[in-house]
Design a protein around this motif. Structure first.
Motif, mmCIF file in Angstrom:
data_model
loop_
_atom_site.group_PDB
_atom_site.id
_atom_site.type_symbol
_atom_site.label_atom_id
_atom_site.label_comp_id
_atom_site.label_asym_id
_atom_site.label_seq_id
_atom_site.Cartn_x
_atom_site.Cartn_y
_atom_site.Cartn_z
ATOM 1 N N ARG A 13 0.840 -1.204 0.000
ATOM 2 C CA ARG A 13 0.000 0.000 0.000
ATOM 3 C C ARG A 13 0.875 1.255 0.000
ATOM 4 O O ARG A 13 1.904 1.303 0.656
ATOM 5 C CB ARG A 13 -0.873 0.057 1.246
ATOM 6 N N GLY A 42 -8.397 -8.370 -1.462
ATOM 7 C CA GLY A 42 -7.193 -9.028 -0.987
ATOM 8 C C GLY A 42 -7.197 -9.488 0.452
ATOM 9 O O GLY A 42 -8.174 -9.365 1.178
ATOM 10 N N THR A 43 -6.053 -10.038 0.829
ATOM 11 C CA THR A 43 -5.810 -10.565 2.169
ATOM 12 C C THR A 43 -4.572 -9.896 2.735
ATOM 13 O O THR A 43 -3.546 -9.815 2.053
ATOM 14 C CB THR A 43 -5.566 -12.087 2.098
ATOM 15 N N GLU A 44 -4.668 -9.388 3.962
ATOM 16 C CA GLU A 44 -3.529 -8.733 4.604
ATOM 17 C C GLU A 44 -2.379 -9.729 4.753
ATOM 18 O O GLU A 44 -2.585 -10.863 5.151
ATOM 19 C CB GLU A 44 -3.920 -8.205 5.985
ATOM 20 N N LEU A 53 -0.558 -6.607 0.855
ATOM 21 C CA LEU A 53 -1.785 -7.315 0.524
ATOM 22 C C LEU A 53 -1.490 -8.351 -0.544
ATOM 23 O O LEU A 53 -0.687 -8.095 -1.440
ATOM 24 C CB LEU A 53 -2.818 -6.363 -0.084
ATOM 25 N N ILE A 88 -3.458 -9.979 -3.521
ATOM 26 C CA ILE A 88 -4.678 -9.688 -4.265
ATOM 27 C C ILE A 88 -4.715 -10.548 -5.527
ATOM 28 O O ILE A 88 -3.683 -10.752 -6.170
ATOM 29 C CB ILE A 88 -4.703 -8.202 -4.687
#
Length: 96
Positions: free
Chosen positions: A16, A75-77, A83, A85
């Motif tokens: 991010r 997505g998934t952390e 992430l 995605i």
């Protein structure tokens, strides 16, 4: 969290890019707890691509270093600002 991470298939690892706006147009300071998470990020790693039912691999359209825009809940952390995605959750590539 990970020393090395290589996404599989059509998944993409995105870091991010935090928004630096800490004040509103009216001058109100926004605390960290009230800030929304960024929906813009830089691609760190890309999987090999999507596999079709026939067994062919379709390469991902994004590449490492691309700046991308993705959905708010995509997505998934995978760490502090990372992430994982699926490529189809990426809404677009941001051009300079």
């Amino acid at each position: 969290m990970f020393k090395k991470f290589r996404p599989l298939y059509d998944r993409v690892l995105v870091e991010r890019i935090e928004n630096s706006d800490e004040k509103t147009a009216g001058g109100i300071i926004i605390p960290d707890a009230a800030k929304e998470k960024a929906q813009v990020g830089r691609v760190v790693a890309v999987g090999s691509g999507r596999v079709t039912p026939e067994g062919n691999t379709i390469a991902c359209q994004v590449k490492e270093g691309d700046k991308v825009f993705f959905g708010k809940y995509a997505g998934t952390e995978a760490g502090d600002n990372l992430l994982v995605i699926r490529e189809d959750e990426i809404l677009g590539i941001i051009e300079n």
